[in-house]
Design an enzyme around this catalytic site. Structure first.
Site, short mmCIF file in Angstrom:
data_model
loop_
_atom_site.label_atom_id
_atom_site.label_comp_id
_atom_site.label_asym_id
_atom_site.label_seq_id
_atom_site.Cartn_x
_atom_site.Cartn_y
_atom_site.Cartn_z
CE LYS A 320 41.41 50.92 27.82
NZ LYS A 320 42.76 51.17 27.38
CE LYS A 346 37.15 39.29 37.75
NZ LYS A 346 37.18 39.76 39.14
CG ASP A 347 45.30 39.64 34.95
OD1 ASP A 347 45.48 40.38 35.93
OD2 ASP A 347 45.73 38.48 34.87
CE LYS A 348 46.32 46.67 27.66
NZ LYS A 348 47.41 47.62 27.35
#
EC number: 5.4.99.-
Length: 714
Positions: A320, A346-348
């Site tokens: 997520k 922050k990236d998924k």
């Protein structure tokens, strides 16, 4: 007429029986407990998709994209990792038994068919209705279409994506021989720990709640029935016509009344309570005291003055991105997302650990979410006076696994030593430029050119490659009719960029695209022009390294404090390549005093932009520019090569694994596959994928990686 379709269905059904026998004989169904639906074997899941295709083709529909998605998701995320639901099945079951239902949003919050319009709503203008729908979506109350997004095949989405060459990423700094490896084959192979403003790496290692005499008792989470909670939530969100909700006190004691008062005030910010006698019975009456603003601004008088206004906590999340996670938390806490703050997004497609702060929500309420949410864990609670601010972090620490590597131990040693001692080119990574066939930098360039019709067309036009089905239909409708209202009706989720732009065009008309585009949130709009700056920077750095190599030369730029200055002939030996910076184009930067300066000018001129006038008639789109180091040397670099046989097993423990007491994995000296496990720290705004690219000497674009992944898993 029906014979042929029926025969086809019979063939598929017979294939099903055969497949199930094969699965059973292989031991796939040996457990007595039914397998959760999301963890069905890939071949069975794909068969079910094919069966759907066979059945629905008779009605003129096709679910081929869905079948691909099912097969690919199983290959990328195996059984123990496929936790895609936001709410655990445990909590869903408890809803029916009215246990722990305080941690669940109202049923209205779940995807489902739209409610019938009331007579009052029928009087709304279409614009008012759109605004109300958008507000509901931003609150996380309308998630229709999200399941389709989750099910979309990752590999299929990337089939027509960008490669590194497309965005100017062409050079390497090291001389070692490259080798292949698979990046993010599982999202748990990529773990990010935030480095806070104190320089410490954030870890989730404590789930305890700070002792606070002001906290309400645990009974507040169970004292209300699910029906009462639904009524209170509708009252809190102004979804009913009643001015209050009355709850009868069955066991009339002062302690019971106190708990009900505390439950309503703590679980439903914005509501006040009072006790009333009605025909000899006691009722707790909940009502609004401060209007709609109370939702965004929790009651001041309910928070102890001695306690810091912000509860800071460490958020562990899987698969997520940060904004999605905050939307989920806000929905379950029944508050607005804007009361949360953080230092960086922050990236998924990773496991990430970062610090979050929230205004006037107790650690007790936050900790209770651990019982309700899947793929999230909250801990390390503390009360502080101040929120967090974007950019306050010192960087991120990465733990990355590259699976199925082909390099020898010597090649790996050379590659990692080079990364540790020299570093990597500080390119903007592929995520900066989008994941579809229309790169974000093209939209940014059109904005800077003031070509608003092109901006509109680039965002809305049909594009090659797989997309969510409703977006495909929306784009087709737009291409066919150029009617924003008609295209908007094809979107079940209108909070996407396309939906926001179409809503703006419906509101302001096709002759006022600037205002229509302005409906898109400012950060999303600026993302496009920042993408164009990044595209220019990548290309210019590649040319700088091609022309001058990895040493500083006269005319290069270095920073002294926040000010850029030129390297003069007599100062060259005082600097290294790690000191050299390059500008992102803008009106407040200077350019190198060598031929790279002319290269900047030529590139912008070719794009019909004036490098000497980067101010835009719309202030938001004026570029001031910035400076960025061209080479980054990671800190805290370590690595090991491990052997393994099962491509689905995790190769290191996460923070949650450690909290649960799981022993670390034990590796054999030999195995069918080899993996490189890397640890390193990077400063903010640098891309770990670019460090990995330097190690592998290969294209790290998702398009390339998914092609490799698919080939390997066949």
């Amino acid at each position: 007429m029906l014979i042929r379709p029926c025969l086809r269905l019979l063939r598929v059904t017979l294939a099903a029986a055969s497949l199930l026998r094969a699965e059973c004989s292989a031991g796939l169904f040996s457990r007595p407990t039914p397998r959760p639906r999301s963890q069905a074997p890939g071949s069975l899941k794909c068969f079910l998709g094919v069966l759907k295709m066979e059945m629905t083709e008779m009605t003129g529909m096709s679910l081929k994209r869905g079948c691909l998605a099912i097969e690919d998701d199983d290959s990328v995320a195996p059984a123990e990792e496929t936790k895609k639901q936001k709410v655990s099945e445990f909590c869903l079951t408890q809803r029916q038994g009215e246990l722990q239902n305080d941690c669940l949003p109202n049923r209205e919050n779940e995807p489902g068919p739209p409610e019938p319009a009331s007579a009052e709503r029928g009087k709304m203008t279409s614009d008012d209705q759109l605004e109300e729908e958008e507000e509901a979506e931003e609150d996380g109350l309308s998630e229709e279409g999200e399941e389709e997004e989750e099910a979309e095949s990752f590999a299929d989405m990337m089939k027509h994506g960008l490669t590194e060459l497309d965005v100017g990423i062409t050079k390497f700094v090291s001389s070692h021989q490259g080798f292949s490896g698979i990046l993010k084959e599982r999202y748990s192979d990529f773990v990010v720990h935030e480095i806070g403003k104190d320089g410490q790496i954030s870890h989730l290692d404590d789930l305890s709640i700070p002792v606070d005499e002001e906290d309400p008792p645990e009974d507040v989470f169970t004292v209300l029935t699910s029906e009462e909670k639904q009524q209170l939530e509708e009252l809190q969100l102004f979804k009913n016509k009643e001015a209050s909700v009355a709850i009868e006190v069955i066991e009339d004691t002062k302690e019971k009344r106190t708990i009900i008062h505390q439950a309503i005030k703590s679980l439903y910010p914005g509501l006040e309570t009072k006790t009333e006698d009605r025909e000899g019975r006691k009722y707790i009456v909940a009502y609004h005291a401060a209007g709609k603003k109370a939702l965004a601004n929790p009651r001041k008088h309910s928070w102890p003055k001695s306690r810091g206004s912000y509860c800071h906590f460490v958020l562990y999340k899987e698969n997520k991105d940060t904004m999605d996670a905050i939307n989920v938390l806000s929905k379950y806490l029944r508050v607005k997302p804007n009361i949360f703050s953080y230092m960086g997004t922050k990236d998924k497609r990773a496991i990430t650990v970062q610090e979050i702060a929230v205004l006037k929500i107790t650690a007790q309420r936050l900790a209770h979410l651990n019982k309700c949410l899947m793929n999230f864990k909250l801990g390390n609670f503390s009360y502080q006076k101040n929120p967090l601010k974007l950019g306050e972090l010192q960087g991120n620490h990465f733990t990355v696994v590259l699976r199925n590597i082909t390099g020898t131990d010597d090649q790996v040693q050379q590659a990692m030593n080079s990364l540790k001692e020299i570093g990597f080119i500080n390119y903007y990574g592929m995520q900066r430029f989008g994941t579809t066939a229309v790169p974000t930098y093209q939209v940014g360039r059109a904005i800077l050119q003031n070509s608003w019709t092109e901006v509109m067309d680039l965002i809305l036009k049909p594009r090659s490659g797989a997309e969510k089905g409703y977006l495909v239909k929306c784009r087709e409708e737009w291409a066919k009719t150029k009617d924003p209202a008609a295209a908007l009706r094809k979107l079940p989720v209108k909070r996407c960029v396309e939906g926001q732009l179409l809503r703006g065009l419906s509101k302001y008309g096709m002759k006022n695209i600037v205002s229509a585009f302005g409906i898109i949130p400012r950060n999303n709009r600026l993302m496009y022009i920042h993408s164009y700056q990044s595209y220019v920077w990548n290309n210019m750095v590649s040319k700088r390294i091609e022309d001058y190599g990895l040493k500083p030369v006269p005319g290069d730029l270095v920073l002294k404090g926040a000010t850029a200055t030129y390297i003069e002939d007599e100062d060259v030996n005082n600097y290294s390549i790690h000191d050299v910076v390059m500008p992102l184009p803008g009106f407040d930067v200077i350019y190198p005093k060598h031929k790279i300066s002319e290269a900047y000018r030529e590139m912008l001129t070719a794009d019909n932009l004036d490098i000497d006038n980067m101010r835009h008639k719309i202030r938001d789109y004026s570029l001031s520019g910035a400076y960025r180091k061209i080479i980054i040397r990671p800190q805290n670099v370590s690595w090991e090569v491990v052997a393994y046989d099962d491509p689905k097993i995790p190769l290191f423990n996460t923070d949650v694994d450690n909290l649960e007491g799981k022993p670390p994995p034990v590796f054999a000296s030999e195995g069918k596959y080899r993996a490189l496990k890397m640890d390193f720290s990077l400063p903010p705004s640098t891309y770990a994928t670019m460090a990995i690219r330097e190690v592998l000497k290969m294209d790290t674009s998702i398009k390339n990686q998914t092609q490799m992944n698919t080939t390997w898993l066949r």
